[in-house]
Write an enzyme that holds these catalytic residues in place. Sequence first.
Site, mmCIF file in Angstrom:
data_model
loop_
_atom_site.group_PDB
_atom_site.id
_atom_site.type_symbol
_atom_site.label_atom_id
_atom_site.label_comp_id
_atom_site.label_asym_id
_atom_site.label_seq_id
_atom_site.Cartn_x
_atom_site.Cartn_y
_atom_site.Cartn_z
ATOM 1 N N ASP A 1 41.560 -31.669 10.197
ATOM 2 C CA ASP A 1 40.732 -30.462 10.117
ATOM 3 C C ASP A 1 41.375 -29.370 10.958
ATOM 4 O O ASP A 1 41.653 -29.572 12.139
ATOM 5 C CB ASP A 1 39.321 -30.773 10.628
ATOM 6 C CG ASP A 1 38.335 -29.660 10.339
ATOM 7 O OD1 ASP A 1 38.456 -28.603 10.982
ATOM 8 O OD2 ASP A 1 37.445 -29.836 9.497
ATOM 9 N N GLU B 1 41.055 -28.579 5.403
ATOM 10 C CA GLU B 1 40.908 -30.003 5.664
ATOM 11 C C GLU B 1 41.521 -30.844 4.556
ATOM 12 O O GLU B 1 41.614 -30.429 3.400
ATOM 13 C CB GLU B 1 39.441 -30.379 5.876
ATOM 14 C CG GLU B 1 38.536 -30.169 4.691
ATOM 15 C CD GLU B 1 37.109 -30.655 4.964
ATOM 16 O OE1 GLU B 1 36.925 -31.680 5.646
ATOM 17 O OE2 GLU B 1 36.183 -29.983 4.480
#
Length: 353
Positions: free
Chosen positions: A10, A108
């Site tokens: 992320d 992500e």
Amino acid sequence: MGTRRILHVDLDQFQVSVERRRSPELVGVPVIVGGDGDPTAPRKVVTCASYEARAVGVRAGMPLRVAHRKMPDAVYLPLDVEAYDDASAEVMATLRGFGAVEVWGWDEAYLGAGELDDEQVAALAVDVIATIGERTGLPASIGISDNKQRAKMATNFAKRASADDGPRVFRLDADNWGALMGPQPTRELWSVGPKTATKLSGLGVETVDELVAVPKDDLIATFGPHQGNWLYVLCRGGGDSTISPEPWEAKSHSHSRTFPTDLVSSEEMHIAVDELTEHVLAQVVDEDREVFRVAVTVRTKTFYTRTKSRKLPASTTELTAIGPVVHSLLDDFELDRPVRLLGVRLDLASTDT
């Protein structure tokens, strides 16, 4: 003996980080990205807020006007979709050097890590974060587990750590699931939104432990077979362990430069876009691709940021065809203020036949 591992990667405050990468003077400054960058505009919302802005309650999805009331002195910037596309593509290309990647958006992705023990997978995660940082200048956090849902929840724990303590990496699996997730509100479970949490609360279920105690048949009776079964699996740490990589092809390449001293003359600006164009075009030629559209981004001293683009008559790699369009786009801007940043983007024709 190793266990099959999945890494959830992320990118931290992604849009803000991209803006700070091309304007380093924004590091440490409250930055809010959304709409056209005008915090007084109606019906515009925040898409990304820096941690400094989040500390006073600014959140993604909040109307820009509300954010401005909370933090009037923040730097407000417009969405630059193309810049975020390019930055994301850089990161995903970097990740593909480590293994199979399933992309879940700009910021992500899941990375298959094979069968590794705890020490090996932690070392891999640290290496991934370092490599992303070295190649793209963007910060990342990583959650580690044996399925995608639990790995994403692990990332939430990773983000709570201070960056001063080292790479943000956290492992969440069968060994620590009950102790860490059991006392958490059901909203902390991946995919459990406010409506589901409210419905669970009506059943007297507030925490993950309390959800685990609910019989499967009761969940199915309340939520239906699909969601009921899913909640039964999810609260026990279960999830999907497959990585589904898709064929990837860069859609564009770009390069921007923040100048040590703001540019004030048209001649300086045109020289700068010449250099930027040649830099990006060399990358396109190396990949044996062609350009079908050109874009120029300008950021002034006051952080006013705009992008103009134009489609070429035909796809090409000839600088004699691309350069004049770049200069024409630059001339389209009414540049009555010093310029701190210029960028050139070349959109690429598909290789599909």
